[in-house]
Enzyme design. Structure first.
Site, PDB file in Angstrom:
ATOM      1  N   ARG A  14       0.957  -0.878   0.195  1.00 65.18           N
ATOM      2  CA  ARG A  14       0.024   0.009  -0.037  1.00 65.18           C
ATOM      3  C   ARG A  14       1.078   1.583  -0.483  1.00 65.18           C
ATOM      4  NH1 ARG A  14      -3.107  -3.732   2.367  1.00 65.18           N
ATOM      5  NH2 ARG A  14      -4.400  -4.534   0.918  1.00 65.18           N
ATOM      6  N   ASP A  59       0.562  -6.619  -3.001  1.00 63.85           N
ATOM      7  CA  ASP A  59      -0.832  -7.413  -2.801  1.00 63.85           C
ATOM      8  C   ASP A  59      -1.272  -6.941  -3.846  1.00 63.85           C
ATOM      9  OD1 ASP A  59      -3.484  -6.522  -1.162  1.00 63.85           O
ATOM     10  OD2 ASP A  59      -2.658  -6.588   0.574  1.00 63.85           O
ATOM     11  N   HIS A 115      -6.308  -9.984  -2.943  1.00 58.35           N
ATOM     12  CA  HIS A 115      -5.229  -9.561  -3.185  1.00 58.35           C
ATOM     13  C   HIS A 115      -3.917  -9.641  -3.949  1.00 58.35           C
ATOM     14  CE1 HIS A 115      -6.968  -7.310   0.555  1.00 58.35           C
ATOM     15  NE2 HIS A 115      -6.852  -8.405   1.189  1.00 58.35           N
ATOM     16  N   ASP A 169      -6.586 -14.718   2.355  1.00 56.17           N
ATOM     17  CA  ASP A 169      -7.263 -13.878   3.196  1.00 56.17           C
ATOM     18  C   ASP A 169      -8.403 -12.996   2.117  1.00 56.17           C
ATOM     19  OD1 ASP A 169      -5.342 -12.550   2.441  1.00 56.17           O
ATOM     20  OD2 ASP A 169      -6.438 -10.517   3.703  1.00 56.17           O
ATOM     21  N   GLU A 170      -9.123 -12.294   2.643  1.00 57.58           N
ATOM     22  CA  GLU A 170     -10.473 -11.842   1.450  1.00 57.58           C
ATOM     23  C   GLU A 170     -11.101 -12.296   0.141  1.00 57.58           C
ATOM     24  OE1 GLU A 170     -10.232  -8.233   4.917  1.00 57.58           O
ATOM     25  OE2 GLU A 170      -8.573  -7.959   2.904  1.00 57.58           O
ATOM     26  N   TRP A 208      -6.213 -13.508  12.473  1.00 55.73           N
ATOM     27  CA  TRP A 208      -6.594 -12.065  12.229  1.00 55.73           C
ATOM     28  C   TRP A 208      -7.752 -11.430  12.735  1.00 55.73           C
ATOM     29  CZ3 TRP A 208      -8.869  -8.755   8.514  1.00 55.73           C
ATOM     30  CH2 TRP A 208      -9.419  -9.633   7.322  1.00 55.73           C
ATOM     31  N   TYR A 212      -3.421  -4.895  15.529  1.00 57.83           N
ATOM     32  CA  TYR A 212      -3.451  -4.488  14.657  1.00 57.83           C
ATOM     33  C   TYR A 212      -3.161  -2.875  15.195  1.00 57.83           C
ATOM     34  CZ  TYR A 212      -5.562  -7.582  11.037  1.00 57.83           C
ATOM     35  OH  TYR A 212      -5.279  -8.387  10.104  1.00 57.83           O
ATOM     36  N   PHE A 213      -2.238  -2.969  14.132  1.00 59.70           N
ATOM     37  CA  PHE A 213      -1.240  -1.116  14.752  1.00 59.70           C
ATOM     38  C   PHE A 213      -1.690  -0.124  13.544  1.00 59.70           C
ATOM     39  CE2 PHE A 213       2.106  -2.934  17.618  1.00 59.70           C
ATOM     40  CZ  PHE A 213       1.501  -3.807  18.499  1.00 59.70           C
ATOM     41  N   ASP A 214      -2.893  -0.748  12.942  1.00 58.37           N
ATOM     42  CA  ASP A 214      -2.667   0.549  12.155  1.00 58.37           C
ATOM     43  C   ASP A 214      -4.448   1.158  12.233  1.00 58.37           C
ATOM     44  OD1 ASP A 214      -4.304  -2.018  10.933  1.00 58.37           O
ATOM     45  OD2 ASP A 214      -5.230  -1.608   9.698  1.00 58.37           O
ATOM     46  N   TRP A 260      -0.410  -2.224   8.405  1.00 57.58           N
ATOM     47  CA  TRP A 260      -1.308  -2.234   6.972  1.00 57.58           C
ATOM     48  C   TRP A 260      -1.273  -0.411   6.906  1.00 57.58           C
ATOM     49  CZ3 TRP A 260      -1.896  -6.787   5.146  1.00 57.58           C
ATOM     50  CH2 TRP A 260      -1.521  -7.898   6.233  1.00 57.58           C
ATOM     51  N   GLU A 265      -2.181   1.683   4.398  1.00 54.61           N
ATOM     52  CA  GLU A 265      -3.549   2.223   3.680  1.00 54.61           C
ATOM     53  C   GLU A 265      -2.979   3.511   4.013  1.00 54.61           C
ATOM     54  OE1 GLU A 265      -4.080  -0.800   5.033  1.00 54.61           O
ATOM     55  OE2 GLU A 265      -5.295  -1.589   3.544  1.00 54.61           O
TER      56      GLU A 265
END
Ligand SMILES: [Zn+2]
Length: 755
Positions: free
Chosen positions: A158, A187, A260, A322-323, A389, A414-416, A464, A466
Site C-alpha cells: 500500500r 497486494d 489481493h 485472506d479476503e 486475524w 492491528y497497529f493500523d 497495514w 493504507e
C-alpha cells in the site's frame, strides 16, 4: 452547519512527587532480576573478551556502546577483562542468558548466538548515564523468551518503504527482542519483489497511477494522480535477509494468493478468470478480481515461490489466503470445471484445493505454509499453520484440528488502528487499540488446554499501510505499542501495566528518541471520562501520570531539555436545559509535552437528549458496549473511520431501546446515525420504527426506510417517551466480506429537533 464554537480551556498543573521504586529498566522485562547494593562504573576503555562471541554481535555491541554511551570496548592480550562472556552448553532454554553485574566485573553467560544478542540488548538497556558518570546498578538477570514467534509485520504494498527504512524497522525490532519479520510483499496496490521469470510483475505491477485521498470510505472519493510505487531487487532482498539474520530475525515473506492479486493480474491478466486487462488500483479494500484457480495460475504461483524460496531461508512461507471474493470463480468455466472434476462442494473448497496445491509444493521443498485464518474455510491443508486475524476464533479452531497458530487478532494486534481519541491524530484505518489494550493481550486463549496451548507459536502485530504513507508515520503507529507487545511475548509473567508504563516513560521513550523514532505520545494524553449530571453530562479530563518524577532525572541523561508538565484535571459541564440545540462545538484540552503545547481536540454537539435515561431492550455486543448508558447521549459524534468508544455495536437483526425525556417535549424530528463499513461487516440497517408516547399507554408509530447519508426523520409530535426499533438485513449480502453472516450495526449519537 454552524461554525464550530471554540472553547479553549487553559489549566495545567505541574506536579512533582518523589520516589518511584527502582525497577529493572529492561523492556521486555527479564524472567528474573535481583538488585544489589553498589554499582559497576564504566571507564572510557573497557576490556572485553570478545573471542567467544560471533563477529556480528561483537560489531553490534561495539557500535551501540559507542553511539549510545560514547564508550569504547577493547580486547587486549594479558589484561583481565572487565566484561567477559561465557558460553554455557546446557541451559534450561535454548535462548537462555544471564548477566551478573558486580562492582569490579560483569559476566554475560549465554546458551546460543541469539541469546548472546538478547543479552547484549538487555545490557545496553541497563546502562545509566548521569552527567559524566556511566554505570550499571549491581544486579543479576536470568532470562529466556516465552514464545518462539515474536513478530512484527509490514505491508510494503500500500505504501513502499526503502531498504534503509526496512533496516531501521528491523533494528528497532531487534532491540526489543522480536525475532520474526513478516514482510507483506505483494497486494492489490503494488507488487514489490523482483521475480526474474516474470519481469512484468515489477515493470507493471509495482506501479500505480493514482492513490485515493482521505479514508477510502469517504464519499465522494478523490485521488492524487501521481505515479506511485517501487520494488526490491533480488539483490536488495538478499541484503535485507542477511541484515536481519545478523540481528537474529527471521523474515517470513508473504506472497498473496488467490486474493489481493490485482497488481499481479495487471501484469499478467491471463491468470485471472476473465482475462480482462485492468490497472493496479489506487483504491483500498477488497477486489472481486482474484487469481483463477486453473492449473496455469497455480504453476505461475509455484514458479514465483521457487524464486522466493531461493531468497528466503525461512521455514515458514506466508501465502495470504485472506479476503478472496468468489464472484469470478462462480462465473468462470475453468473454475467450475475444476469444482466438477474434483468433486468439490463449491468455491470455498476450491480455495482449499488451490491452497493445498501450494502447500504440497512448499512441503516438498521442506518449508511450511502459513496463511490468514480464511484458509480454514473449505478445509485446512494438512501442513498449514494459521495466522488468526479475525479475532482468536480461527486460531482456536485450527489448534483444535491440531495445527500450529500465530495469533494476530485485530482487537489487540492491528497497529493500523487509532491509539488515542484525539481528533487531531492523523487518519487511521479504524478501530481503537491503545497501548494498555495491547499490553493486556494474552496470546493463549482461555479455551485451550495446556497441551493445546503448545500449538500457539506466539503472536505478531500487523502494520497495514493504507494510511501509513511514510517512515515517520510508521514509527508513530508502531511505537511504543510494539514495546507492549514485546513484553506480552517475552516474559512468562509480565509485570503490571503500571510498572511497564513506568519503565517506558523513565527510560525507553528517551532511548527511542535517541534512536530518532517518531513515537506516539498518546500515553501522556489526559484520560477523558464522561458522567451524568442532574441536568446533562460532564466531561472530565485527568492525567493518571501525575506521579511521575523523571523530568530532571532523565532530562540530562541524554542531553535533552524536554520537560513534561501534567494537566491535573479539567471538568466541563454541559447542561441540556440551557443549550442552543444542535450547535457543534470543539473543546481544546491543552497540555504541555516537551516545550510544545499539544492540544487534544474533542468535537461535540449540544442537544436536548444529553445524559437522559436510556433503557436497552436489546443489549449491544459486549465488545462494543463501552459506556452504553451514555454512549448515544454524550454529545460525542462517532467519527469515520470508527474511532473508539463512540459507536455502540450490535450483532442482532433487531435492536430496541427507549429514551425517557423526563418531561413532555415537542419532537419535530429524530436524528440517528449509523456506520457503513462493509469491509468490517458493518452495514446500514434497513428500517427504523420510532414510537412516541406521553404516558406509555398510547403510542404513535412512525416507520422509516433507512437511506444512505440520511440521518433526520420527521415526527412532529409531543412526547415524553421515545422508543427506537431498528431492523437490519437478515444476513450480509452476497459478494460482501462476511456474506451470509449477521451484519453488524454500529450506532452513535441520537438527537431530536436537530436540523
Ligand atoms: Zn477461474
Amino acid at each position: 452547519m454552524k461554525n464550530p464554537k471554540i472553547i479553549p480551556l487553559i489549566l495545567f498543573t505541574c506536579l512533582f512527587s518523589k520516589g518511584i521504586i527502582a525497577q529493572c529498566p529492561i523492556i521486555p522485562a527479564p524472567s528474573s532480576y535481583l538488585k544489589f547494593k553498589d554499582r559497576f562504573d564504566f571507564q572510557n576503555l573497557i576490556q572485553t573478551n570478545f573471542s567467544l562471541i560471533p563477529a556480528n554481535i561483537k560489531a553490534y555491541f561495539t557500535t551501540e556502546m559507542s553511539v549510545l554511551f560514547n564508550l569504547e570496548l577493547k580486547q587486549m592480550e594479558n589484561i583481565k577483562p572487565t566484561i567477559s562472556f561465557l558460553k554455557v552448553e546446557s541451559a534450561i532454554h535454548k535462548d537462555w542468558y544471564e548477566i551478573d553485574v558486580k562492582t569490579d566485573h560483569i559476566l554475560i553467560s549465554f546458551s546460543s548466538d541469539a541469546s548472546c544478542f538478547y543479552a547484549i540488548n538487555s545490557f545496553l538497556q541497563l546502562i545509566e548515564k548521569k552527567g559524566t558518570e556511566t554505570y550499571i546498578q549491581n544486579c543479576k538477570i536470568t532470562d529466556y523468551p516465552k514464545f518462539e514467534w515474536r513478530g512484527l509485520h509490514l505491508d510494503v504494498s500500500r505504501h513502499f518503504f526503502s531498504v534503509e527504512e526496512v533496516k531501521k524497522y528491523i533494528d528497532l525490532m531487534a532491540f526489543y527482542k522480536f525475532n520474526t519479520f513478516h514482510w507483506h510483499l505483494t497486494d492489490d496496490q503494488g507488487w514489490r519483489i523482483e521475480i526474474k521469470k516474470y519481469p512484468k510483475l515489477t515493470e507493471t505491477g509495482a506501479w500505480r497511477d493514482s492513490t485515493v485521498n482521505n479514508h477510502y470510505t469517504t464519499i465522494p472519493r478523490t485521488y492524487s494522480s501521481e505515479i506511485y510505487g517501487g520494488f526490491y531487487t533480488q539483490e536488495q532482498i538478499r541484503e535485507v535477509v542477511k541484515y536481519a539474520e545478523s540481528k537474529y530475525i527471521n523474515i517470513v515473506p508473504e506472497i498473496e494468493m488467490p486474493g489481493h492479486a490485482r497488481a499481479a493480474l495487471a501484469a499478467y491478466p491471463e491468470f485471472s478468470c476473465t482475462g480482462i486487462q485492468q490497472n493496479v488500483p489506487g483504491l483500498w479494500g477488497v477486489f472481486d478480481d482474484i487469481y483463477c484457480s486453473k492449473k496455469e495460475t497455480i504453476d505461475f504461483n509455484i514458479d514465483i515461490l521457487s524464486e522466493v524460496l531461493e531468497l528466503f531461508p525461512s521455514k515458514y512461507i506466508h501465502i495470504g489466503g485472506d479476503e478472496a471474493p468468489k464472484d469470478r470463480w462462480k462465473k468462470c468455466i475453468n473454475c467450475q470445471r475444476i469444482i466438477l472434476e474434483n468433486n468439490l462442494k463449491g468455491e470455498h473448497e476450491l480455495q482449499s484445493y488451490f491452497i493445498k496445491k501450494i502447500d504440497k509444493y512448499l512441503t516438498s521443498k521442506g518449508r511450511k505454509l502459513i496463511g490468514w485464518d480464511e484458509i480454514l474455510e473449505g478445509g485446512l491443508s494438512p501442513n498449514a499453520t494459521v495466522m488468526s486475524w479475525r479475532g482468536t476464533q480461527g486460531g482456536i479452531e485450527a489448534v483444535k484440528q491440531g495445527h500450529a497458530v500465530v495469533m494476530s487478532p485485530g482487537s489487540h494486534c492491528y497497529f493500523d488502528h487509532y491509539q488515542s481519541k484525539n481528533s487531531g491524530d492523523a487518519i487511521a484505518f479504524g478501530g481503537f487499540t491503545s497501548l494498555e489494550k495491547v499490553y493486556s493481550f494474552e496470546p493463549i486463549p482461555a479455551e485451550l488446554s495446556l497441551q493445546e496451548s503448545k500449538l500457539i507459536l506466539g503472536a505478531q502485530a500487523n502494520l497495514w499501510t493504507e494510511y501509513i504513507p511514510n517512515m515517520k508515520q510508521l514509527e508513530y503507529m508502531t511505537f511504543p505499542r510494539a514495546l507492549a507487545l514485546s513484553q506480552v511475548l517475552w516474559s512468562v509473567k509480565k509485570p503490571s501495566y503500571k510498572v511497564f508504563q513506568d519503565r517506558l516513560i523513565k527510560k525507553h521513550l528517551f532511548l527511542l528518541k535517541q534512536k530518532d523514532v517518531n513515537y506516539s505520545k498518546a500515553i501522556f494524553y489526559p484520560k477523558m471520562t464522561i458522567s451524568k449530571t442532574k441536568n446533562g453530562i460532564r466531561y472530565n479530563f485527568k492525567s493518571d501520570l501525575k506521579d511521575y518524577q523523571f523530568i530532571e532525572n532523565n532530562a540530562n541523561q541524554y542531553g535533552s531539555n524536554s520537560k513534561i508538565e501534567y494537566l491535573e484535571e479539567i471538568k466541563v459541564n454541559l447542561d441540556r436545559q440551557r443549550i442552543p440545540n444542535g450547535e457543534t462545538a470543539a473543546l481544546i484540552v491543552p497540555f504541555y509535552l516537551g516545550l510544545e503545547i499539544k492540544p487534544i481536540y474533542i468535537n461535540y454537539k449540544l442537544h436536548e437528549l444529553l445524559g437522559l435515561p436510556i433503557k436497552f431492550i436489546t443489549e449491544p455486543n459486549e465488545r462494543y458496549s463501552y459506556n452504553k448508558e451514555l454512549c448515544l447521549l454524550d454529545g460525542i459524534i462517532g467519527v469515520t473511520p470508527w474511532n473508539s468508544g463512540e459507536w455502540l455495536g450490535f450483532d442482532t437483526t433487531e435492536i430496541i431501546f427507549e429514551v425517557n425525556l423526563l418531561k413532555e417535549v415537542e419532537i419535530k424530528n429524530v436524528y440517528l446515525s449509523f456506520l457503513d463499513d462493509a469491509s468490517s461487516w458493518i452495514h446500514l440497517p434497513e428500517k427504523i420504527i420510532i414510537s412516541t408516547s406521553i404516558n406509555k399507554k398510547k403510542w404513535d408509530v412512525f416507520p422509516f426506510t433507512v437511506e444512505k447519508n440520511k440521518n433526520t426523520y420527521q415526527i412532529n409530535k409531543n412526547a415524553k417517551y421515545i422508543k427506537y426499533k431498528i431492523l437490519t438485513k437478515k444476513s450480509i449480502p452476497q459478494n460482501f466480506p462476511g456474506e451470509g453472516k449477521t451484519p453488524w450495526t454500529f450506532m452513535d449519537e441520537i438527537m431530536v429537533n436537530f436540523e
